[in-house]
Design a protein around this motif. Structure first.
Motif, PDB file in Angstrom:
ATOM      1  N   ASP A  67      33.010  29.976   6.852  1.00 28.13           N
ATOM      2  CA  ASP A  67      32.870  29.984   8.406  1.00 28.13           C
ATOM      3  C   ASP A  67      31.385  30.686   8.517  1.00 28.13           C
ATOM      4  O   ASP A  67      31.027  31.739   8.985  1.00 28.13           O
ATOM      5  CB  ASP A  67      33.694  31.363   8.931  1.00 28.13           C
ATOM      6  CG  ASP A  67      33.778  31.208  10.452  1.00 28.13           C
ATOM      7  OD1 ASP A  67      32.994  30.747  10.880  1.00 28.13           O
ATOM      8  OD2 ASP A  67      34.696  32.056  11.083  1.00 28.13           O
ATOM      9  N   LEU A  68      30.386  29.683   8.139  1.00 29.77           N
ATOM     10  CA  LEU A  68      28.977  30.272   8.251  1.00 29.77           C
ATOM     11  C   LEU A  68      28.396  30.228   9.751  1.00 29.77           C
ATOM     12  O   LEU A  68      27.746  31.159   9.920  1.00 29.77           O
ATOM     13  CB  LEU A  68      28.193  28.943   7.820  1.00 29.77           C
ATOM     14  CG  LEU A  68      26.630  29.053   7.839  1.00 29.77           C
ATOM     15  CD1 LEU A  68      26.389  30.282   6.591  1.00 29.77           C
ATOM     16  CD2 LEU A  68      25.943  27.665   7.302  1.00 29.77           C
ATOM     17  N   THR A  69      29.187  29.687  10.551  1.00 28.24           N
ATOM     18  CA  THR A  69      28.841  29.629  12.104  1.00 28.24           C
ATOM     19  C   THR A  69      29.110  31.259  12.579  1.00 28.24           C
ATOM     20  O   THR A  69      28.297  31.939  13.098  1.00 28.24           O
ATOM     21  CB  THR A  69      29.815  28.990  12.827  1.00 28.24           C
ATOM     22  OG1 THR A  69      29.423  27.438  12.569  1.00 28.24           O
ATOM     23  CG2 THR A  69      29.328  29.196  14.456  1.00 28.24           C
ATOM     24  N   LYS A  70      30.488  32.005  11.897  1.00 29.16           N
ATOM     25  CA  LYS A  70      30.547  33.291  12.388  1.00 29.16           C
ATOM     26  C   LYS A  70      29.640  34.231  11.720  1.00 29.16           C
ATOM     27  O   LYS A  70      29.090  35.081  12.391  1.00 29.16           O
ATOM     28  CB  LYS A  70      32.017  33.622  11.704  1.00 29.16           C
ATOM     29  CG  LYS A  70      32.427  35.056  12.140  1.00 29.16           C
ATOM     30  CD  LYS A  70      33.954  35.315  11.693  1.00 29.16           C
ATOM     31  CE  LYS A  70      34.283  36.578  12.075  1.00 29.16           C
ATOM     32  NZ  LYS A  70      35.724  36.998  11.737  1.00 29.16           N
ATOM     33  N   LEU A  71      29.126  33.806  10.563  1.00 25.15           N
ATOM     34  CA  LEU A  71      28.079  34.797   9.829  1.00 25.15           C
ATOM     35  C   LEU A  71      26.723  34.712  10.601  1.00 25.15           C
ATOM     36  O   LEU A  71      26.366  35.916  10.735  1.00 25.15           O
ATOM     37  CB  LEU A  71      28.038  34.481   8.502  1.00 25.15           C
ATOM     38  CG  LEU A  71      26.666  34.964   7.590  1.00 25.15           C
ATOM     39  CD1 LEU A  71      27.223  36.701   7.411  1.00 25.15           C
ATOM     40  CD2 LEU A  71      26.635  34.508   6.210  1.00 25.15           C
ATOM     41  N   HIS A  72      26.738  33.642  10.899  1.00 20.28           N
ATOM     42  CA  HIS A  72      25.276  33.542  11.709  1.00 20.28           C
ATOM     43  C   HIS A  72      25.239  33.934  13.005  1.00 20.28           C
ATOM     44  O   HIS A  72      24.251  34.689  13.253  1.00 20.28           O
ATOM     45  CB  HIS A  72      24.942  32.004  11.906  1.00 20.28           C
ATOM     46  CG  HIS A  72      23.714  31.461  12.644  1.00 20.28           C
ATOM     47  ND1 HIS A  72      23.374  30.522  13.514  1.00 20.28           N
ATOM     48  CD2 HIS A  72      22.577  32.174  12.374  1.00 20.28           C
ATOM     49  CE1 HIS A  72      22.370  30.575  13.954  1.00 20.28           C
ATOM     50  NE2 HIS A  72      21.670  31.342  13.378  1.00 20.28           N
ATOM     51  N   GLU A  73      26.221  33.953  13.745  1.00 20.42           N
ATOM     52  CA  GLU A  73      26.325  34.577  14.938  1.00 20.42           C
ATOM     53  C   GLU A  73      26.531  36.068  14.915  1.00 20.42           C
ATOM     54  O   GLU A  73      25.615  36.847  15.618  1.00 20.42           O
ATOM     55  CB  GLU A  73      27.461  34.305  15.680  1.00 20.42           C
ATOM     56  CG  GLU A  73      27.536  32.876  16.391  1.00 20.42           C
ATOM     57  CD  GLU A  73      28.784  32.063  16.888  1.00 20.42           C
ATOM     58  OE1 GLU A  73      30.043  33.097  16.604  1.00 20.42           O
ATOM     59  OE2 GLU A  73      29.018  30.942  17.276  1.00 20.42           O
TER      60      GLU A  73
END
Length: 378
Positions: A67-73
């Protein structure tokens, strides 16, 4: 949180496949590359031409990141950059023409292979130039002050303890054609060097210094090579501190920072701005660095509680230090939950001792990694 300077991250101590441990990268191979675990540490082996390395990085790390998107956000929210992210991403695109060509090729291939936007990769690899919030501490112990008889290089990495960052971190070992092999302690999708060692035992780490905290009043250089990519060049092309100094003096730099650097014979701190490079060496066999310049040409302040604590090691009657002692000194300057990673390099042995995870990492048990073995294996 201010605009302009670095983000750094931690190394995960998680094995895959156990329900009681955080989700992290799966073991896998792809066209000569491999994601494996060494003493529960995720290690990414990358080999070949730039496009091949980029594809391996994209498939094995970026596409498989949990979940790279979640980490980025979450990171943007924690650092107060959600509203300004598009501006920062646009600035990172402006810097892309200054990337070393092989790294630009890698990132293009990584974006394609992972299905992730190239803008995310550009942001991650210029974050040291375009955003700020880092506070780190480093110690070089020269061989005459080391109980091992060889130099030691200790470092705390302090950063925003964003939830999930531990699960996205790994040791990436690069074996590019025509380049020195090197290992970077990184987080997906950073391809530059925050902290690392190469096959000659040369070690580097970055300490943030805001551009406005320099006496030379240097301006941001939009034609400069981003900091983490310049430091990657150091590990790819140099074997000694002297060679690294020559390379960096001949390079264009975007912004300011300190680079703490050590080879098999000893180390120094390079105080860097777009206009100047000042070298600060040891006092009584120890050299310390936090987040301010100290040379006469660049320093505007020497106030730092962490530096004051470490400076006691520079006294003539201070005892010799071993690996365990170095970690104890890092504990004295930790920043609680913000200390996500502590490490001690042994350049002569091509070994790193890593303590990582939710802060304070300096109080966690270190893991010993034989980087030399990883460099030498075919």
């Amino acid at each position: 949180m201010k605009l302009f300077a670095p983000v750094l991250v931690v190394l995960a101590l998680c094995s895959s496949g156990r329900a009681d441990e955080p989700k992290t990268f799966p073991t896998a191979t792809h066209k000569g590359g491999e994601l494996r675990y060494v003493d529960k540490v995720p290690v990414l082996i990358l080999k070949g031409k730039p496009a091949e390395i980029g594809e391996q990085f994209g498939k094995l790390a970026i596409a498989n990141a949990p979940d790279l998107t979640k980490l980025h956000e979450q990171f943007l929210a924690d650092s107060g950059q959600t509203a300004t992210y598009r501006l920062i991403e646009a600035m990172s695109r402006r810097l892309k023409p200054n990337f070393p060509p092989h790294v630009a090729t890698e990132l293009e291939a990584a974006a394609k292979a992972s299905g992730r936007p190239e803008g995310l990769l550009l942001f991650a690899n210029t974050i040291a130039d375009l955003t700020s919030g880092l506070g780190c501490s480093t110690i070089i112990v020269e061989k005459e002050r080391s109980t091992t008889g060889a130099p030691l290089f200790a470092r705390n990495f302090d950063w925003i303890p964003t939830k999930g960052i531990t699960e996205h971190t790994l040791v990436a070992v690069y074996k590019g054609e025509g380049k020195r092999a090197f290992a970077a302690i990184t987080v997906t999708p950073i391809a530059g060097v925050i902290s690392g060692m190469n096959d000659a035992g040369l070690c580097v780490t970055i300490n943030e210094i805001h551009l406005r905290r320099s006496k030379d009043n240097a301006k941001f250089n939009w034609s400069g090579t981003p900091l983490l990519l310049n430091f990657r060049r150091v590990l790819e092309e140099c074997s000694t501190v002297a060679e690294a100094e020559k390379l960096l003096r001949g390079s264009k730099r975007t912004s300011s920072c300190c680079l703490t650097i050590c080879d098999k014979n000893g180390g120094a701190v390079f105080e860097l701005t777009p206009d100047n490079l000042e070298v600060r060496k040891n006092e009584n066999g120890v050299c310390c660095c936090t987040n301010h310049f100290r040379t006469d040409k660049l320093s505007v302040t020497t106030k730092c509680d962490r530096y004051d604590k470490l400076s006691l090691l520079q006294q003539k009657d201070a005892p010799k230090l071993g690996v365990k002692d170095a970690f104890e000194q890092l504990q004295k300057v930790d920043q609680g939950k913000g200390t996500l990673q502590s490490m001690v390099f042994e350049p002569s042995e091509r070994v790193i001792h890593l303590a990582y995870g939710p802060g304070s990492a300096s109080k966690l048990p270190p893991v010993k990694l034989d980087l030399g073995k990883l460099f030498d294996e075919k």
